[in-house]
Design a protein around this motif. Structure first.
Motif, PDB file in Angstrom:
ATOM      1  N   PRO A 280       0.824  -1.208   0.000  1.00 48.19           N
ATOM      2  CA  PRO A 280       0.000   0.000   0.000  1.00 48.19           C
ATOM      3  C   PRO A 280       0.867   1.272   0.000  1.00 48.19           C
ATOM      4  O   PRO A 280       2.055   1.214   0.256  1.00 48.19           O
ATOM      5  N   GLN A 281       0.215   2.396  -0.279  1.00 53.72           N
ATOM      6  CA  GLN A 281       0.914   3.677  -0.204  1.00 53.72           C
ATOM      7  C   GLN A 281       1.297   3.957   1.251  1.00 53.72           C
ATOM      8  O   GLN A 281       0.477   3.817   2.155  1.00 53.72           O
ATOM      9  N   LEU A 282       2.544   4.353   1.470  1.00 52.21           N
ATOM     10  CA  LEU A 282       3.071   4.456   2.825  1.00 52.21           C
ATOM     11  C   LEU A 282       2.713   5.778   3.512  1.00 52.21           C
ATOM     12  O   LEU A 282       2.846   6.853   2.927  1.00 52.21           O
ATOM     13  N   THR A 283       2.310   5.654   4.760  1.00 54.58           N
ATOM     14  CA  THR A 283       2.153   6.819   5.627  1.00 54.58           C
ATOM     15  C   THR A 283       3.536   7.202   6.135  1.00 54.58           C
ATOM     16  O   THR A 283       4.272   6.352   6.653  1.00 54.58           O
ATOM     17  N   THR A 284       3.919   8.455   5.973  1.00 52.49           N
ATOM     18  CA  THR A 284       5.274   8.884   6.303  1.00 52.49           C
ATOM     19  C   THR A 284       5.271  10.235   7.011  1.00 52.49           C
ATOM     20  O   THR A 284       4.283  10.970   6.970  1.00 52.49           O
ATOM     21  N   VAL A 285       6.405  10.552   7.625  1.00 46.19           N
ATOM     22  CA  VAL A 285       6.677  11.900   8.109  1.00 46.19           C
ATOM     23  C   VAL A 285       7.567  12.570   7.066  1.00 46.19           C
ATOM     24  O   VAL A 285       8.691  12.118   6.820  1.00 46.19           O
ATOM     25  N   ALA A 286       7.079  13.607   6.427  1.00 49.44           N
ATOM     26  CA  ALA A 286       7.836  14.295   5.382  1.00 49.44           C
ATOM     27  C   ALA A 286       8.630  15.448   5.986  1.00 49.44           C
ATOM     28  O   ALA A 286       8.105  16.225   6.785  1.00 49.44           O
ATOM     29  N   GLN A 287       9.891  15.533   5.600  1.00 43.64           N
ATOM     30  CA  GLN A 287      10.720  16.664   5.997  1.00 43.64           C
ATOM     31  C   GLN A 287      10.709  17.721   4.892  1.00 43.64           C
ATOM     32  O   GLN A 287      10.659  17.374   3.715  1.00 43.64           O
ATOM     33  N   PRO A 288      10.780  19.002   5.267  1.00 38.61           N
ATOM     34  CA  PRO A 288      10.814  20.071   4.258  1.00 38.61           C
ATOM     35  C   PRO A 288      12.208  20.159   3.624  1.00 38.61           C
ATOM     36  O   PRO A 288      13.004  21.046   3.938  1.00 38.61           O
ATOM     37  N   VAL A 289      12.497  19.222   2.728  1.00 44.19           N
ATOM     38  CA  VAL A 289      13.843  19.062   2.175  1.00 44.19           C
ATOM     39  C   VAL A 289      14.339  20.353   1.527  1.00 44.19           C
ATOM     40  O   VAL A 289      15.488  20.769   1.731  1.00 44.19           O
ATOM     41  N   GLN A 290      13.487  20.989   0.739  1.00 37.57           N
ATOM     42  CA  GLN A 290      13.895  22.211   0.045  1.00 37.57           C
ATOM     43  C   GLN A 290      14.315  23.283   1.046  1.00 37.57           C
ATOM     44  O   GLN A 290      15.365  23.918   0.891  1.00 37.57           O
ATOM     45  N   ALA A 291      13.508  23.465   2.073  1.00 36.82           N
ATOM     46  CA  ALA A 291      13.803  24.494   3.074  1.00 36.82           C
ATOM     47  C   ALA A 291      15.059  24.147   3.864  1.00 36.82           C
ATOM     48  O   ALA A 291      15.875  25.034   4.172  1.00 36.82           O
ATOM     49  N   ILE A 292      15.241  22.874   4.196  1.00 33.40           N
ATOM     50  CA  ILE A 292      16.432  22.464   4.958  1.00 33.40           C
ATOM     51  C   ILE A 292      17.702  22.785   4.174  1.00 33.40           C
ATOM     52  O   ILE A 292      18.649  23.370   4.690  1.00 33.40           O
ATOM     53  N   GLY A 293      17.730  22.383   2.911  1.00 30.62           N
ATOM     54  CA  GLY A 293      18.902  22.625   2.083  1.00 30.62           C
ATOM     55  C   GLY A 293      19.160  24.105   1.863  1.00 30.62           C
ATOM     56  O   GLY A 293      20.310  24.578   1.959  1.00 30.62           O
ATOM     57  N   GLU A 294      18.112  24.851   1.567  1.00 31.49           N
ATOM     58  CA  GLU A 294      18.278  26.287   1.298  1.00 31.49           C
ATOM     59  C   GLU A 294      18.714  27.047   2.540  1.00 31.49           C
ATOM     60  O   GLU A 294      19.575  27.933   2.472  1.00 31.49           O
ATOM     61  N   GLN A 295      18.131  26.707   3.683  1.00 32.70           N
ATOM     62  CA  GLN A 295      18.497  27.413   4.917  1.00 32.70           C
ATOM     63  C   GLN A 295      19.936  27.114   5.312  1.00 32.70           C
ATOM     64  O   GLN A 295      20.663  28.009   5.776  1.00 32.70           O
ATOM     65  N   ALA A 296      20.380  25.871   5.130  1.00 35.76           N
ATOM     66  CA  ALA A 296      21.769  25.530   5.443  1.00 35.76           C
ATOM     67  C   ALA A 296      22.722  26.329   4.555  1.00 35.76           C
ATOM     68  O   ALA A 296      23.724  26.879   5.022  1.00 35.76           O
ATOM     69  N   ALA A 297      22.396  26.388   3.267  1.00 39.67           N
ATOM     70  CA  ALA A 297      23.228  27.152   2.329  1.00 39.67           C
ATOM     71  C   ALA A 297      23.222  28.638   2.689  1.00 39.67           C
ATOM     72  O   ALA A 297      24.272  29.302   2.688  1.00 39.67           O
ATOM     73  N   ASN A 298      22.057  29.178   3.027  1.00 42.56           N
ATOM     74  CA  ASN A 298      21.953  30.605   3.352  1.00 42.56           C
ATOM     75  C   ASN A 298      22.750  30.962   4.605  1.00 42.56           C
ATOM     76  O   ASN A 298      23.380  32.033   4.670  1.00 42.56           O
TER      77      ASN A 298
END
Length: 339
Positions: A280-298
């Motif tokens: 079945p389609q998995l229930t997951t905890v999604a992380q805000p990957v885009q924001a994590i990467g951009e904030q680290a770079a910033n």
């Protein structure tokens, strides 16, 4: 550069001004210099230029597992951000080994990187000394390091797992298996705390037999799931603390002849591209990957721009529970849903 200047019939200073953008060069001279560069096949010596300018325009980035979809996606975001800023990124994979991490950080420093972004492995190692020396700015990614006071971008892992386990409890699950990674990683400690607190908030016991170590890898997740499913009173749901381990969980459920979610519900930390094409389609905890990467770079770009003396900044982002159909309601909850 001297050969280019001779071929273009200009001074070395004019060639340098054009290549480094330090002064305006007329269109006519620009054309002659560019033609000479093509004719000679001249390429700038990046190492020599770095020594002269005091910067390599290069960033060091270390991650524990490049095959983990979460880190793959974050690396992509970080690389794009630095590419826009005119920096190159040197990527190293530590394989969750502290000695390897130390060796790679030394290598990156030997290559004179301007800054580091580190998804660290365990506490200790040389990272604390590097931050204290303050010669190279450091940003911690995804994981904190005890005793290291520097910029960081992390998720509120404790709350994210608390919400996921609470969701399973609301579905009627009382025995919830938990597959964790190694306890020397801050994210794993925080996620374990979220698991325990959710059970305690619901008045449920924290049974140690329901907690197994998956050591981040698929095969370990498989073995941990087999141990849980072999219990006399096996769990009705399993939560995996990362996505490689949940693949092992799904394989174990299949190999033992059970079905998800009919026989056992499954949820995991970290969303990944094929979560919604699983059956079945998995229930997951999604992380805000885009924001994590951009904030680290910033954060690192801000330090590189000269803001070295500001106090360390810790950015804590929120996860999101992605409810799909790998978890089913039990008992009275199931009857209410069907009614």
């Amino acid at each position: 550069m001297l050969h280019v200047a001779e071929a273009a019939r200009v001074s070395v200073a004019t060639v340098s001004a054009l290549l480094n953008g330090t002064a305006t060069v007329s269109p006519e001279l620009t054309q002659r210099i560019e033609q000479a560069i093509r004719d000679i096949g001249y390429k700038r010596n990046a190492i020599a230029r770095s020594l002269k300018m005091g910067t390599t325009r290069t960033i060091g980035l270390t991650v524990p597992h490049i095959t983990n979809p979460f880190f793959t996606d974050v690396v992509s975001v970080i690389q794009q951000a630095f590419d826009r800023a005119g920096y190159a990124v040197m990527l190293c994979c530590t394989d969750e080994d502290l000695n390897t991490q130390d060796e790679q950080i030394r290598l990156l420093l030997d290559r004179m990187v301007d800054g580091l972004i580190v998804a660290r492995v365990g506490d200790g190692g040389i990272l604390k000394g590097i931050v204290e020396d303050a010669n190279v700015p450091v940003v911690l990614l995804d994981r904190l390091c005890e005793g290291v006071d520097t910029d960081a971008v992390v998720l509120d892992n404790q709350r994210a797992v608390f919400d996921a386990i609470t969701y399973l409890i609301h579905l009627g699950h009382r025995r919830i298996g938990y597959i964790t990674g190694t306890s020397d990683i801050s994210t794993m400690r925080d996620r374990m705390t979220g698991y325990r607190e959710a059970l305690q908030a619901a008045g449920l016991p924290v049974a140690q037999e329901l907690v197994r170590s998956g050591n981040f890898h698929e095969i370990d997740g498989y073995n941990a799931t087999m141990q849980l499913l072999s219990l006399h009173d096996r769990p009705s749901a399993i939560f995996s603390a990362n996505n490689p381990m949940v693949i092992g969980t799904m394989k174990a459920i299949r190999d033992i002849g059970l079905n998800c979610p009919e026989d056992i519900s499954v949820a995991c930390f970290d969303d990944f591209p094929w979560s919604d094409v699983f059956v079945p389609q998995l229930t997951t905890v999604a992380q805000p990957v885009q924001a994590i990467g951009e904030q680290a770079a910033n954060l690192l770009l801000d330090r590189l721009a000269g803001n070295r003396d500001a106090p360390p900044r810790k950015l804590v982002l929120k996860g999101r529970l992605m409810i799909r159909n790998s978890c089913r309601p039990l008992g009275a909850v199931a009857q209410t849903v069907s009614a």
